[in-house]
Design a protein around this motif. Structure first.
Motif, PDB file in Angstrom:
ATOM      1  N   ALA A  93     -23.382 -13.416  -6.997  1.00  0.00           N
ATOM      2  CA  ALA A  93     -22.193 -14.173  -7.397  1.00  0.00           C
ATOM      3  C   ALA A  93     -21.615 -13.608  -8.693  1.00  0.00           C
ATOM      4  O   ALA A  93     -20.396 -13.435  -8.826  1.00  0.00           O
ATOM      5  CB  ALA A  93     -22.537 -15.649  -7.550  1.00  0.00           C
ATOM      6  N   ASP A  94     -22.486 -13.314  -9.651  1.00  0.00           N
ATOM      7  CA  ASP A  94     -22.036 -12.710 -10.914  1.00  0.00           C
ATOM      8  C   ASP A  94     -21.345 -11.372 -10.657  1.00  0.00           C
ATOM      9  O   ASP A  94     -20.254 -11.100 -11.172  1.00  0.00           O
ATOM     10  CB  ASP A  94     -23.219 -12.494 -11.853  1.00  0.00           C
ATOM     11  CG  ASP A  94     -23.761 -13.784 -12.444  1.00  0.00           C
ATOM     12  OD1 ASP A  94     -23.152 -14.848 -12.231  1.00  0.00           O
ATOM     13  OD2 ASP A  94     -24.806 -13.724 -13.126  1.00  0.00           O
ATOM     14  N   ALA A  95     -22.004 -10.525  -9.862  1.00  0.00           N
ATOM     15  CA  ALA A  95     -21.495  -9.170  -9.642  1.00  0.00           C
ATOM     16  C   ALA A  95     -20.152  -9.181  -8.925  1.00  0.00           C
ATOM     17  O   ALA A  95     -19.257  -8.392  -9.249  1.00  0.00           O
ATOM     18  CB  ALA A  95     -22.518  -8.356  -8.846  1.00  0.00           C
ATOM     19  N   PHE A  96     -19.987 -10.057  -7.953  1.00  0.00           N
ATOM     20  CA  PHE A  96     -18.704 -10.136  -7.246  1.00  0.00           C
ATOM     21  C   PHE A  96     -17.621 -10.725  -8.154  1.00  0.00           C
ATOM     22  O   PHE A  96     -16.453 -10.330  -8.061  1.00  0.00           O
ATOM     23  CB  PHE A  96     -18.841 -10.943  -5.962  1.00  0.00           C
ATOM     24  CG  PHE A  96     -19.318 -10.132  -4.786  1.00  0.00           C
ATOM     25  CD1 PHE A  96     -18.430  -9.337  -4.087  1.00  0.00           C
ATOM     26  CD2 PHE A  96     -20.647 -10.162  -4.399  1.00  0.00           C
ATOM     27  CE1 PHE A  96     -18.859  -8.570  -3.003  1.00  0.00           C
ATOM     28  CE2 PHE A  96     -21.088  -9.400  -3.318  1.00  0.00           C
ATOM     29  CZ  PHE A  96     -20.195  -8.601  -2.624  1.00  0.00           C
ATOM     30  N   PHE A  97     -17.997 -11.654  -9.036  1.00  0.00           N
ATOM     31  CA  PHE A  97     -17.027 -12.161 -10.012  1.00  0.00           C
ATOM     32  C   PHE A  97     -16.550 -11.036 -10.915  1.00  0.00           C
ATOM     33  O   PHE A  97     -15.348 -10.886 -11.168  1.00  0.00           O
ATOM     34  CB  PHE A  97     -17.636 -13.280 -10.845  1.00  0.00           C
ATOM     35  CG  PHE A  97     -16.738 -13.743 -11.966  1.00  0.00           C
ATOM     36  CD1 PHE A  97     -15.690 -14.611 -11.724  1.00  0.00           C
ATOM     37  CD2 PHE A  97     -16.927 -13.275 -13.260  1.00  0.00           C
ATOM     38  CE1 PHE A  97     -14.833 -15.007 -12.753  1.00  0.00           C
ATOM     39  CE2 PHE A  97     -16.088 -13.668 -14.292  1.00  0.00           C
ATOM     40  CZ  PHE A  97     -15.037 -14.540 -14.036  1.00  0.00           C
ATOM     41  N   TYR A  98     -17.495 -10.228 -11.423  1.00  0.00           N
ATOM     42  CA  TYR A  98     -17.114  -9.103 -12.282  1.00  0.00           C
ATOM     43  C   TYR A  98     -16.179  -8.144 -11.544  1.00  0.00           C
ATOM     44  O   TYR A  98     -15.321  -7.504 -12.162  1.00  0.00           O
ATOM     45  CB  TYR A  98     -18.357  -8.343 -12.754  1.00  0.00           C
ATOM     46  CG  TYR A  98     -19.296  -9.142 -13.625  1.00  0.00           C
ATOM     47  CD1 TYR A  98     -18.819 -10.076 -14.535  1.00  0.00           C
ATOM     48  CD2 TYR A  98     -20.679  -8.971 -13.541  1.00  0.00           C
ATOM     49  CE1 TYR A  98     -19.683 -10.808 -15.337  1.00  0.00           C
ATOM     50  CE2 TYR A  98     -21.548  -9.700 -14.340  1.00  0.00           C
ATOM     51  CZ  TYR A  98     -21.047 -10.620 -15.227  1.00  0.00           C
ATOM     52  OH  TYR A  98     -21.908 -11.356 -16.015  1.00  0.00           O
ATOM     53  N   ALA A  99     -16.346  -8.036 -10.226  1.00  0.00           N
ATOM     54  CA  ALA A  99     -15.525  -7.128  -9.425  1.00  0.00           C
ATOM     55  C   ALA A  99     -14.182  -7.737  -9.049  1.00  0.00           C
ATOM     56  O   ALA A  99     -13.435  -7.148  -8.260  1.00  0.00           O
ATOM     57  CB  ALA A  99     -16.281  -6.708  -8.168  1.00  0.00           C
ATOM     58  N   GLY A 100     -13.874  -8.913  -9.609  1.00  0.00           N
ATOM     59  CA  GLY A 100     -12.557  -9.504  -9.428  1.00  0.00           C
ATOM     60  C   GLY A 100     -12.439 -10.523  -8.319  1.00  0.00           C
ATOM     61  O   GLY A 100     -11.352 -11.062  -8.084  1.00  0.00           O
ATOM     62  N   ALA A 101     -13.533 -10.814  -7.614  1.00  0.00           N
ATOM     63  CA  ALA A 101     -13.463 -11.718  -6.468  1.00  0.00           C
ATOM     64  C   ALA A 101     -13.305 -13.170  -6.888  1.00  0.00           C
ATOM     65  O   ALA A 101     -13.694 -13.573  -7.991  1.00  0.00           O
ATOM     66  CB  ALA A 101     -14.726 -11.571  -5.616  1.00  0.00           C
ATOM     67  N   ASP A 102     -12.722 -13.945  -5.987  1.00  0.00           N
ATOM     68  CA  ASP A 102     -12.715 -15.404  -6.090  1.00  0.00           C
ATOM     69  C   ASP A 102     -14.011 -15.864  -5.443  1.00  0.00           C
ATOM     70  O   ASP A 102     -14.130 -15.909  -4.220  1.00  0.00           O
ATOM     71  CB  ASP A 102     -11.495 -15.959  -5.358  1.00  0.00           C
ATOM     72  CG  ASP A 102     -11.489 -17.484  -5.306  1.00  0.00           C
ATOM     73  OD1 ASP A 102     -12.300 -18.121  -6.009  1.00  0.00           O
ATOM     74  OD2 ASP A 102     -10.686 -18.044  -4.530  1.00  0.00           O
ATOM     75  N   VAL A 103     -15.011 -16.191  -6.257  1.00  0.00           N
ATOM     76  CA  VAL A 103     -16.379 -16.423  -5.784  1.00  0.00           C
ATOM     77  C   VAL A 103     -16.661 -17.911  -5.606  1.00  0.00           C
ATOM     78  O   VAL A 103     -16.313 -18.728  -6.459  1.00  0.00           O
ATOM     79  CB  VAL A 103     -17.404 -15.824  -6.767  1.00  0.00           C
ATOM     80  CG1 VAL A 103     -18.835 -16.162  -6.337  1.00  0.00           C
ATOM     81  CG2 VAL A 103     -17.229 -14.316  -6.862  1.00  0.00           C
ATOM     82  N   SER A 104     -17.297 -18.227  -4.489  1.00  0.00           N
ATOM     83  CA  SER A 104     -17.876 -19.557  -4.291  1.00  0.00           C
ATOM     84  C   SER A 104     -19.362 -19.365  -4.001  1.00  0.00           C
ATOM     85  O   SER A 104     -19.723 -18.590  -3.110  1.00  0.00           O
ATOM     86  CB  SER A 104     -17.223 -20.290  -3.119  1.00  0.00           C
ATOM     87  OG  SER A 104     -15.897 -20.653  -3.431  1.00  0.00           O
TER      88      SER A 104
END
Length: 391
Positions: free
Chosen positions: A217-228
């Protein structure tokens, strides 16, 4: 991620100025090269010496400006990122209007660095039409706004005006230095163990810690994603959406709600294969069950099968303890579940339950990529990059 990065920490006149000391300290511990600039409003609450004790550089303010010593708006504007935390309403409105009447504003306007703004002020001031319009204007021109939080403010009012949590601010700083390969993409991640009730005090569960899902979740957030993140583990101080579940049925309900507009689903949760066939009310009494008691189990729902109508990309996680059958088992899962990839995790002492490390084989129809033993954060970053290559 932040090692050697030049960051200008800008502190405005706000009662939450004291939090900037911790922000400075945390950024330096993460390896950043931090300079500090104080507004005239900030100087009403603090002085340069307090920040100098935590900083390797001289503090820039209207009182310390010195071209001979390099304390100028031109030198301090040359940075990799500007973080304004806390940011006052005065600075928001002057910056949007291009007002350049002191060294503080001159530095902000002279810089071409990415801009992070963390407002902190009375909620009525932040909600004033001029401030709202100017925040929108700044965002449209590339500034990233770190939303304030609802709390009891220094004035006694309750409203959305408190400085964002320091952890949240640090998440956004890290995100600023990452390639936004998942920008405008929604990524849904499940993590942790399901707990299936037997009676009111007993349950069937497993030892999954949820750490890998959190790292993803952290890594995808850093990559700009809208994370749930859907997790059975209590998770706080994160900048993305978190919803908690207990049982597999609860998880399925959340997934059907969240999957509607999802681009990528990562099923990292450890779901019970079997559940109790009968649900018992209250607490089972040992003296009534006797010395020997058998619990009848039935196969649990197949969550991925229940989600087959959702057309998003899907990545599953497969845990094995027998290396001789692990790859074949993962490839079978890939085909039967209609997945785009499987992350195979063969349990060893180095990556046992609760470990901070992992070792993954990223398996697709065309290839198997082995991600050697590393921190779960490092593994998660590699999975993000591999996920971006799925077609």
């Amino acid at each position: 991620m932040l090692k050697g990065k030049k960051i200008l920490l800008v502190v405005c006149g706000s009662i939450s100025f004291y939090k900037s000391y911790e922000i400075l300290s945390r950024l330096r511990k993460l390896g950043a090269d931090v300079r500090v600039m104080l507004s005239d409003g900030a100087l009403e609450f603090c002085n340069e010496s307090g920040f100098e004790a935590l900083c390797d550089h001289k503090i820039l303010s209207s009182r310390t400006q010195d071209w001979q010593e390099g304390l100028s708006h031109i030198n301090y504007a040359k940075t990799d990122l500007i973080l304004i935390a806390p940011c006052s309403v005065n600075t928001i409105n002057k910056l949007a209007s291009g007002v350049c009447d002191n060294v503080f504003m001159q530095t902000l306007i002279a810089s071409k660095a990415p801009l992070l703004i963390a407002p902190a002020a009375n909620h009525n001031m932040l909600e004033h039409f001029s401030t709202c319009k100017n925040l929108e204007f700044l965002a449209q021109n590339g500034a990233q706004i770190i939303e304030p939080v609802v709390k009891t403010l220094a004035c006694g009012d309750v409203g959305k005006g408190g400085l964002a949590d320091i952890e949240t601010i640090l998440y956004h700083v890290k995100r600023s230095f990452c390639k936004q390969i998942f920008k405008e993409k929604k990524v849904l991640i499940t993590g942790g163990a399901t707990t299936e009730k037997i009676d009111e005090v007993r349950a069937i569960t497993n030892f999954s810690s949820g750490k890998m899902a959190k790292a993803l979740a952290d890594a995808f957030f850093y990559a700009g994603a809208d994370v749930s993140l859907l997790t059975s583990v209590k998770t706080q101080d994160v900048p993305y959406k978190v919803r908690n579940f207990t049982s597999s049925n609860e998880l399925l309900g959340l997934l059907k709600d969240e999957c509607k507009d999802t681009n990528l689903l990562i099923m990292c949760a450890a779901i019970s294969d079997y559940i109790s066939e009968e649900k018992f009310d209250g607490k089972l009494k040992k003296n009534k069950l006797g010395k020997n008691w058998s619990l009848k189990l039935t196969e649990n729902i197949d969550i991925l099968n229940e989600l087959k109508d959702f057309k998003c990309r899907k990545i599953g996680f497969k845990l094995e303890t027998d290396v001789s059958i692990a790859v074949d088992s993962a490839k079978k899962m890939l085909e039967q579940k209609g997945l785009d990839a499987v992350c195979l995790n063969v349990l060893r002492e180095e990556n046992k339950f609760g470990s901070d490390q992992n070792e993954i084989s990223f398996i697709t129809k065309n290839e198997t990529i082995n991600l050697q033993l590393a921190s779960k954060e490092a593994i998660a970053t590699k999975i993000v990059n591999l996920s971006n290559e799925l077609r």
